[in-house]
Design a protein around this motif. Structure first.
Motif, mmCIF file in Angstrom:
data_model
loop_
_atom_site.group_PDB
_atom_site.id
_atom_site.type_symbol
_atom_site.label_atom_id
_atom_site.label_comp_id
_atom_site.label_asym_id
_atom_site.label_seq_id
_atom_site.Cartn_x
_atom_site.Cartn_y
_atom_site.Cartn_z
ATOM 1 N N CYS A 236 13.950 5.075 136.101
ATOM 2 C CA CYS A 236 14.122 3.647 136.402
ATOM 3 C C CYS A 236 14.388 2.895 135.097
ATOM 4 O O CYS A 236 15.355 3.204 134.419
ATOM 5 C CB CYS A 236 12.901 3.135 137.154
ATOM 6 S SG CYS A 236 13.152 1.495 137.852
ATOM 7 N N SER B 18 4.983 1.151 143.007
ATOM 8 C CA SER B 18 5.646 0.579 141.831
ATOM 9 C C SER B 18 6.783 -0.310 142.288
ATOM 10 O O SER B 18 6.877 -0.656 143.466
ATOM 11 C CB SER B 18 6.181 1.710 140.956
ATOM 12 O OG SER B 18 7.354 2.234 141.541
ATOM 13 N N GLY C 134 9.757 0.664 142.342
ATOM 14 C CA GLY C 134 10.768 1.528 142.959
ATOM 15 C C GLY C 134 10.260 2.320 144.144
ATOM 16 O O GLY C 134 11.044 2.771 144.973
ATOM 17 N N GLU D 44 8.564 -4.493 144.245
ATOM 18 C CA GLU D 44 9.770 -5.282 144.498
ATOM 19 C C GLU D 44 9.403 -6.555 145.264
ATOM 20 O O GLU D 44 9.952 -7.634 144.997
ATOM 21 C CB GLU D 44 10.690 -4.411 145.358
ATOM 22 C CG GLU D 44 12.150 -4.639 145.215
ATOM 23 C CD GLU D 44 12.919 -3.629 146.089
ATOM 24 O OE1 GLU D 44 12.356 -2.601 146.531
ATOM 25 O OE2 GLU D 44 14.102 -3.895 146.333
ATOM 26 N N ASP E 71 8.013 -8.968 142.931
ATOM 27 C CA ASP E 71 9.074 -9.568 142.117
ATOM 28 C C ASP E 71 9.843 -10.625 142.904
ATOM 29 O O ASP E 71 10.178 -11.694 142.380
ATOM 30 C CB ASP E 71 10.016 -8.474 141.597
ATOM 31 C CG ASP E 71 9.301 -7.489 140.675
ATOM 32 O OD1 ASP E 71 8.298 -7.902 140.047
ATOM 33 O OD2 ASP E 71 9.721 -6.324 140.585
ATOM 34 N N PRO F 83 8.801 -9.658 135.272
ATOM 35 C CA PRO F 83 8.358 -9.058 136.529
ATOM 36 C C PRO F 83 7.269 -9.874 137.205
ATOM 37 O O PRO F 83 6.378 -10.402 136.537
ATOM 38 C CB PRO F 83 7.842 -7.688 136.097
ATOM 39 C CG PRO F 83 7.419 -7.863 134.674
ATOM 40 C CD PRO F 83 8.322 -8.915 134.095
ATOM 41 N N GLY F 84 7.369 -9.959 138.530
ATOM 42 C CA GLY F 84 6.534 -10.883 139.273
ATOM 43 C C GLY F 84 5.091 -10.461 139.461
ATOM 44 O O GLY F 84 4.222 -11.316 139.647
ATOM 45 N N GLY F 85 4.823 -9.157 139.425
ATOM 46 C CA GLY F 85 3.467 -8.678 139.705
ATOM 47 C C GLY F 85 2.400 -9.352 138.857
ATOM 48 O O GLY F 85 1.474 -9.977 139.391
ATOM 49 N N THR G 15 2.039 3.574 134.941
ATOM 50 C CA THR G 15 3.432 3.134 134.944
ATOM 51 C C THR G 15 4.293 4.337 134.544
ATOM 52 O O THR G 15 3.781 5.343 134.066
ATOM 53 C CB THR G 15 3.640 1.980 133.945
ATOM 54 O OG1 THR G 15 3.122 2.387 132.692
ATOM 55 C CG2 THR G 15 2.904 0.734 134.378
HETATM 56 O O1 KG4 Z 1 5.635 1.653 137.617
HETATM 57 P P1 KG4 Z 1 6.406 0.504 137.073
HETATM 58 O O2 KG4 Z 1 6.123 0.062 135.682
HETATM 59 O O3 KG4 Z 1 7.913 0.867 137.122
HETATM 60 C C1 KG4 Z 1 8.932 0.666 137.953
HETATM 61 O O4 KG4 Z 1 8.785 0.458 139.166
HETATM 62 O O5 KG4 Z 1 9.993 0.747 137.366
HETATM 63 O O6 KG4 Z 1 6.181 -0.728 138.061
HETATM 64 C C2 KG4 Z 1 6.720 -1.994 137.844
HETATM 65 C C3 KG4 Z 1 6.377 -2.851 139.035
HETATM 66 C C4 KG4 Z 1 7.057 -4.207 139.038
HETATM 67 O O7 KG4 Z 1 7.605 -4.447 140.317
HETATM 68 C C5 KG4 Z 1 5.924 -5.171 138.727
HETATM 69 O O8 KG4 Z 1 6.096 -6.448 139.304
HETATM 70 C C6 KG4 Z 1 4.737 -4.452 139.324
HETATM 71 O O9 KG4 Z 1 4.957 -3.085 139.057
HETATM 72 N N1 KG4 Z 1 3.490 -4.892 138.720
HETATM 73 C C7 KG4 Z 1 2.504 -5.493 139.400
HETATM 74 C C8 KG4 Z 1 1.506 -5.839 138.462
HETATM 75 N N2 KG4 Z 1 1.926 -5.412 137.225
HETATM 76 C C9 KG4 Z 1 3.130 -4.827 137.413
HETATM 77 N N3 KG4 Z 1 2.398 -5.787 140.703
HETATM 78 C C10 KG4 Z 1 1.290 -6.420 141.091
HETATM 79 N N4 KG4 Z 1 0.313 -6.805 140.264
HETATM 80 C C11 KG4 Z 1 0.364 -6.534 138.941
HETATM 81 N N5 KG4 Z 1 -0.603 -6.924 138.129
#
Ligand code: KG4
Ligand code: ZN
Length: 355
Positions: free
Chosen positions: A15, A146, A148, A175, A178, A189-191, A317
């Motif tokens: 990713c 995540s 993805g 997603e 986000d 990133p929205g999380g 992650t």
């Molecule tokens: O595993 P990751 O780093 O990689 C990819 O998916 O590429 O996950 C990133 C995702 C993003 O959508 C971000 O918004 C979410 O994890 N994320 C969170 C938090 N920190 C990161 N979602 C909810 N709460 C959080 N604290």
């Protein structure tokens, strides 16, 4: 090759994280991550072409950094491991190409592995972490969330038996975070933004829908997830307030949305543990950083008598160390290396642990 405690370099590019990790057996030696997240910020989500180009730029420096941090030479390696899929095709291809080149140049065996199973393998690398001395027990249910993926797995054996119980039928949970952040005018990133905004909010202020939770859906999609209806519901709720000229209570919307996501994730994960008689739950993926998810996971698993494992966030992650860890386990279990004919497989099924 050292088959008892192999020195493995793992490459992860599925990713937006260029991850290079080096492990010796289950000992983590280095975990280098270069993220292209900032480059995607203005688009509000990961742009595949931008991610692939960033991997190309970051890979070689990341390999050098990881090798230096681990204090080894490339020639010391017993093997190379690489994510073959699932993920973004163009992004995966960069890692696969680099891994093959490295393996051929060094004359080392290569292990092409499944990214999702890698997330489970991250749990093996708990050096210095809580429960570090307690090995991962099987079977275990794994919930991977995540940007993805959102998948629920039954892991009977990390290197030979992983079954997909369910996954998202539309957006991944991250997603959804986000997209809802965008609706609320919060950055990508929205999380983390929603997590922060939710702190002062009331999670019961608005009852947002829990996807695929009605009896009819539970019969057909017991372990599947859906977040696009939830996102639309938040968008509609916010629009109605805006159209009426009212201010949007961001903290309440964020808290209520977060509660809806976390509630359905854990309801289904705990249901899987109970249904299948598996008293173990492992969490993985970037969304595990979510404060409410961690708190509710603790609460619900304790109530149900389920042992909860959460690897350190740097290993939750996307990263190369988890890929190296899975490669090392395959070697320890006596699996043969992959042949160089493998490619990037964006839809690799989770049951294919090694390609
Ligand atoms: O595993 P990751 O780093 O990689 C990819 O998916 O590429 O996950 C990133 C995702 C993003 O959508 C971000 O918004 C979410 O994890 N994320 C969170 C938090 N920190 C990161 N979602 C909810 N709460 C959080 N604290
Ligand atoms: Zn991942």
């Amino acid at each position: 090759m050292n088959r008892l405690d192999p020195l493995v370099l793992g490459i992860e590019t599925s990713c937006d994280e260029t991850g290079i990790g080096i492990v010796r057996g289950t000992t983590l030696l280095s975990n280098t991550i270069a993220s292209s997240m900032e480059e995607h910020a203005r688009y509000g989500g990961v742009v595949p072409e931008v991610a692939a180009r960033a991997h190309l730029e970051e890979l070689v420096p990341a390999i050098h950094a990881a090798v230096a941090e681990a204090g080894i030479r490339l020639t010391d390696l017993d093997a190379i491991a690489v994510t073959s899929g699932p993920g973004l095709a163009g992004a995966l291809m960069v890692g696969v190409g680099a891994a093959k080149a490295l393996a051929v140049a060094l004359g080392k065996p290569i292990y092409a592995v499944n990214h999702l199973v890698g997330h489970v393998g991250a749990d093996l690398l708990r050096n210095g972490a809580e429960h570090a001395d307690e090995p991962l027990e099987y079977p275990t249910i794994a919930l991977l969330v995540s940007g993805g993926h959102t998948s629920l797995l039954l892991v009977r054996d990390l290197v030979s038996d992983v079954e997909l119980l369910g996954e998202t039928i539309d957006d991944a949970a991250g997603e959804a975070f986000d997209k809802v952040a965008r609706i609320l005018g919060l950055p990508y990133p929205g999380g983390p933004e929603i997590d922060r905004a939710a702190q002062g909010g009331d999670p019961r202020a608005i009852r947002f829908p829990r996807g695929l939770s009605r009896p009819k859906d539970m019969a057909l999609h017991r372990y599947d997830f859906s977040f696009s209806g939830l996102k639309t519901s938040v968008a509609r709720w916010v629009e109605q307030r805006q159209d009426a000229g009212e201010t949007v209570p961001i903290a309440d919307v964020a808290a209520s949305f977060r509660e809806a996501v976390v509630d359905i994730l854990l309801t289904k994960a705990v249901a899987a543990c109970v249904d299948l008689g598996v008293p173990r739950l492992l969490l993985g993926g970037g969304v595990i950083a979510n404060a409410r998810l961690r708190a509710l996971a603790e609460e619900r698993t304790t109530a149900a008598g389920i042992a909860l494992r959460i690897p350190p966030l740097s290993l939750c992650t996307d990263n190369g160390a988890m890929i190296a860890a899975l490669g090392a386990q395959l070697i320890i279990a006596g699996h043969e290396p992959s042949t160089l004919g493998f490619g990037a497989d964006s839809t690799l099924p989770v049951s294919e642990i090694q390609v």
